[in-house]
Write an enzyme that holds these catalytic residues in place. Structure first.
Site, PDB file in Angstrom:
ATOM      1  CD1 TRP A 244      -2.745   1.502   0.521  1.00  0.00           C
ATOM      2  CD2 TRP A 244      -1.996   1.845   2.613  1.00  0.00           C
ATOM      3  NE1 TRP A 244      -3.469   2.523   1.065  1.00  0.00           N
ATOM      4  CE2 TRP A 244      -3.033   2.761   2.345  1.00  0.00           C
ATOM      5  CE3 TRP A 244      -1.387   1.874   3.860  1.00  0.00           C
ATOM      6  CZ2 TRP A 244      -3.465   3.688   3.288  1.00  0.00           C
ATOM      7  CZ3 TRP A 244      -1.817   2.785   4.794  1.00  0.00           C
ATOM      8  CH2 TRP A 244      -2.844   3.688   4.510  1.00  0.00           C
TER       9      TRP A 244
ATOM     10  CG  ASP B 112      -1.917  -2.570   7.652  1.00  0.00           C
ATOM     11  OD1 ASP B 112      -3.009  -2.500   8.260  1.00  0.00           O
ATOM     12  OD2 ASP B 112      -1.631  -1.822   6.692  1.00  0.00           O
TER      13      ASP B 112
ATOM     14  CE  LYS C 265     -10.209  -0.245   3.247  1.00  0.00           C
ATOM     15  NZ  LYS C 265      -9.136   0.606   3.757  1.00  0.00           N
TER      16      LYS C 265
END
Ligand code: LMR
Length: 388
Positions: free
Chosen positions: A125, A206, A241
């Site tokens: 990312w 993460d 999310k």
């Protein structure tokens, strides 16, 4: 004095939101930023979120401050979801503004405790490297995923970990790798844990897509096996999310430590870093998550809805893989990848051509957000890709 500033480029991922919005073509397709979309193209609010918000509206009695650590009940419930109820490990958490806030606090903490370098598998990312650099850490990159062959470069990862020095940090994606969708097996997680422990590395994991890969439990199986094997770890969790709370900026950073006293010391450091940055995290999203996780009926409904989202993404994955492999045989592997994203072997020029000619939006890395596709769009999009 403002004329001393240079104009900064927009964040390339977030800029796609504005570009897509401005495009007036009716058939435009957004495969850009990682938000879930349903078959109508909407990003729905979970039923359980709405119900928890209604309950909050009726029962919340004050908006007074909670404190830089955030809400302890949210942190406990979320940690059970991540690590399970009986970890036997000392842990302390701090609520953060989203997963990005958690990563930034973690990076500041690492820098403050004297960690100088963080290993980062690429591609990752894009904001990972930006956040770590902003906190003063040196990035040690290594190749993690090969786009043409769609393979996780596990041997390169092992080489990089073996080459790291004691006191280095290492960033790991818990699952649903962003941007590649590449999967690590449980056996590979065990190998990573063994090296991390032996070489004295500090893992920062993460976790941003729990429930979007194989399942709520399956998506944290590797993380749990690592936590059981290493003396210390940091875990950055995003509720954006998994609970569809994107704009509410809801997340947490946890430290797993050798003793509870050490974990509490880490928490005090995280809280003081929060205080000098944004003082206290926003409450609303965390209050909603807590409301869901404390209520068995809401929790069951949230899980059902999440199951449906995962099933939809997996079905689109299968259809895309089946369609695209005629042009790129390696893309058959997309069917076995997990999460919202996969990486297509496209040049920047091809990505920009798809945008200009057909209103298909994705970042120039060739990453696609599979959840941005409706079933009825798959065939048309596959033909556009194949015709490139
Ligand atoms: C993404 O990768 O698209 C998401 O995580 C959204 C973001 O903040 O970049």
């Amino acid at each position: 004095m403002f004329d001393m500033l240079a104009r900064q480029p927009d964040d390339p991922l977030l800029a796609l939101i504005g570009l897509f919005r401005k495009d007036e073509r009716p058939g435009k397709i957004d495969l850009g930023v990682g938000v879930y979309r349903d078959e109508t193209g909407a990003t729905p609010i979970f039923r359980a979120v709405k119900a928890a918000e209604k309950a909050l509206l009726e029962t919340q009695e004050t908006k007074s401050y909670i404190g830089p650590e955030g809400d302890a009940a949210y942190l406990d419930r979320l940690w059970s979801l991540v690590a399970g109820t009986e970890t036997g490990r000392a842990v302390a958490g701090v609520q953060t503004p989203g997963g990005s806030g958690a990563l930034r606090l973690a990076a500041d903490l690492l820098h403050g405790m004297g960690v100088r370098r963080i290993l980062l598998g690429l591609p990752s990312w894009p904001n990972h490297a930006s956040i770590f650099k902003a906190a003063g850490l040196e990035i040690v990159p290594y190749p993690f995923f090969d786009i043409p062959s769609q393979a996780v470069l596990f041997n390169r990862m092992i080489e990089a970990l073996e080459g790291a020095g004691a006191g280095d940090a290492v960033l790991l994606h818990a699952s649903c790798h962003n941007p590649s969708g590449g999967v690590l097996t449980l056996e590979q997680w065990r190998e990573i844990a063994e090296i991390v422990e032996r070489r004295g590395l500090l893992p920062l994991i993460d976790l941003a897509y729990q429930g979007f890969g194989r399942g709520l439990e399956e998506d944290v199986a590797g993380l749990r096996s690592l936590l059981a094997a290493v003396p210390e770890a940091l875990v950055a969790v995003s509720s954006s999310k998994s609970f569809g709370l994107y704009r509410e900026r809801t997340g947490a950073i946890y430290a797993v430590a050798r003793t509870q006293a050490l974990a509490d010391t880490v928490r005090s450091n995280l809280a003081s870093l929060a205080r000098i940055s944004y003082s206290m995290p926003p409450d609303h999203g965390a209050a909603v998550v807590r409301g869901i996780l404390e209520d068995d009926t809401l929790k069951a409904d949230w899980m059902r809805e999440l199951d449906g989202m995962r099933a939809r993404i997996r079905a689109i994955r299968q259809a895309l893989a089946a369609g695209l492999k005629s042009r790129w045989p390696a893309l058959a592997a997309m069917a076995g990848q997990e999460g919202m994203f996969s990486l297509l072997p496209l040049s920047e020029e091809q990505v920009l051509r798809l945008r200009a000619d057909h209103g298909i939006y994705m970042p120039t890395s060739g990453r696609i957000n599979i959840a941005g596709l409706k079933t009825s769009d798959v065939d048309a999009v596959v033909s556009r890709f194949i015709a490139l």
